[in-house]
Design a protein around this motif. Structure first.
Motif, short mmCIF file in Angstrom:
data_model
loop_
_atom_site.label_atom_id
_atom_site.label_comp_id
_atom_site.label_asym_id
_atom_site.label_seq_id
_atom_site.Cartn_x
_atom_site.Cartn_y
_atom_site.Cartn_z
N ARG A 63 0.83 -1.21 0.00
CA ARG A 63 0.00 0.00 0.00
C ARG A 63 0.87 1.26 0.00
O ARG A 63 1.79 1.39 0.80
CB ARG A 63 -0.90 -0.01 1.23
N LYS A 64 0.57 2.17 -0.91
CA LYS A 64 1.27 3.45 -1.00
C LYS A 64 0.45 4.39 -1.86
O LYS A 64 -0.57 3.98 -2.44
CB LYS A 64 2.67 3.28 -1.57
N SER A 65 0.89 5.63 -1.96
CA SER A 65 0.16 6.59 -2.80
C SER A 65 0.16 6.08 -4.24
O SER A 65 1.07 5.36 -4.66
CB SER A 65 0.81 7.97 -2.73
N LYS A 66 -0.84 6.49 -4.98
CA LYS A 66 -0.92 6.04 -6.37
C LYS A 66 0.27 6.50 -7.19
O LYS A 66 0.75 5.78 -8.06
CB LYS A 66 -2.25 6.49 -6.99
N GLY A 67 0.79 7.69 -6.90
CA GLY A 67 1.99 8.17 -7.59
C GLY A 67 3.20 7.31 -7.29
O GLY A 67 3.95 6.93 -8.19
N ASP A 68 3.41 6.99 -6.00
CA ASP A 68 4.53 6.12 -5.62
C ASP A 68 4.35 4.72 -6.20
O ASP A 68 5.31 4.09 -6.63
CB ASP A 68 4.66 6.04 -4.10
N LEU A 69 3.12 4.24 -6.21
CA LEU A 69 2.84 2.92 -6.78
C LEU A 69 3.19 2.90 -8.27
O LEU A 69 3.82 1.96 -8.75
CB LEU A 69 1.37 2.57 -6.56
N ALA A 70 2.82 3.93 -9.00
CA ALA A 70 3.13 4.01 -10.43
C ALA A 70 4.63 4.00 -10.66
O ALA A 70 5.13 3.29 -11.55
CB ALA A 70 2.51 5.27 -11.03
N ARG A 71 5.38 4.77 -9.84
CA ARG A 71 6.85 4.77 -9.98
C ARG A 71 7.44 3.40 -9.71
O ARG A 71 8.36 2.96 -10.39
CB ARG A 71 7.45 5.83 -9.05
N GLU A 72 6.91 2.69 -8.71
CA GLU A 72 7.42 1.36 -8.39
C GLU A 72 7.09 0.35 -9.49
O GLU A 72 7.89 -0.52 -9.81
CB GLU A 72 6.89 0.88 -7.04
N ILE A 73 5.92 0.48 -10.11
CA ILE A 73 5.56 -0.39 -11.23
C ILE A 73 6.56 -0.19 -12.37
O ILE A 73 7.07 -1.17 -12.94
CB ILE A 73 4.12 -0.12 -11.71
N VAL A 74 6.87 1.06 -12.69
CA VAL A 74 7.85 1.35 -13.75
C VAL A 74 9.21 0.76 -13.37
O VAL A 74 9.90 0.18 -14.21
CB VAL A 74 7.93 2.86 -14.03
N ALA A 75 9.60 0.87 -12.11
CA ALA A 75 10.89 0.32 -11.66
C ALA A 75 10.93 -1.20 -11.80
O ALA A 75 11.96 -1.76 -12.23
CB ALA A 75 11.16 0.72 -10.21
N VAL A 76 9.84 -1.88 -11.49
CA VAL A 76 9.78 -3.35 -11.64
C VAL A 76 9.91 -3.72 -13.12
O VAL A 76 10.66 -4.63 -13.48
CB VAL A 76 8.48 -3.92 -11.04
N ILE A 77 9.21 -3.02 -13.98
CA ILE A 77 9.29 -3.29 -15.42
C ILE A 77 10.72 -3.06 -15.91
O ILE A 77 11.27 -3.88 -16.66
CB ILE A 77 8.28 -2.42 -16.20
N ALA A 78 11.33 -1.96 -15.49
CA ALA A 78 12.70 -1.65 -15.92
C ALA A 78 13.69 -2.71 -15.44
O ALA A 78 14.57 -3.13 -16.20
CB ALA A 78 13.11 -0.27 -15.40
N GLU A 79 13.53 -3.16 -14.22
CA GLU A 79 14.43 -4.20 -13.68
C GLU A 79 14.28 -5.51 -14.45
O GLU A 79 15.27 -6.15 -14.81
CB GLU A 79 14.14 -4.42 -12.19
N ARG A 80 13.05 -5.92 -14.72
CA ARG A 80 12.83 -7.15 -15.50
C ARG A 80 13.45 -7.00 -16.89
O ARG A 80 14.03 -7.94 -17.42
CB ARG A 80 11.34 -7.45 -15.64
N ARG A 81 13.33 -5.82 -17.47
CA ARG A 81 13.90 -5.59 -18.79
C ARG A 81 15.42 -5.65 -18.75
O ARG A 81 16.05 -6.22 -19.64
CB ARG A 81 13.42 -4.24 -19.32
#
Length: 75
Positions: free
Chosen positions: A42-60
């Motif tokens: 659970r976190k702010s929607k903005g922080d959640l969006a940044r973390e989603i992008v970070a997960v995608i970037a790491e997998r890539r």
């Protein structure tokens, strides 16, 4: 599974419920792929969006460029 049916590499499932999702500034989600997942607490929607992008970037970074199936899918 939605991943294979829609030929997706990853999917993000967000939690909706009491004090999460539509009527609140916070949310939580899980990023799913064929052989794993990453839960995002659970976190702010903005922080959640940044973390989603970070997960995608790491997998890539770990797996190189995404194959052609990695595209935006319109419902």
């Amino acid at each position: 599974l939605k991943l294979t049916g829609k030929r997706l590499n990853m999917i993000v499932a967000n939690q909706v419920g009491t004090r999460l999702g539509f009527d609140d500034d916070d949310n939580q989600a899980v990023v799913l792929w064929a052989d794993g997942q990453h839960a995002l607490g659970r976190k702010s929607k903005g922080d959640l969006a940044r973390e989603i992008v970070a997960v995608i970037a790491e997998r890539r970074r770990e797996h190189g460029a995404l194959p052609p199936a990695a595209r935006l899918v319109q419902p």
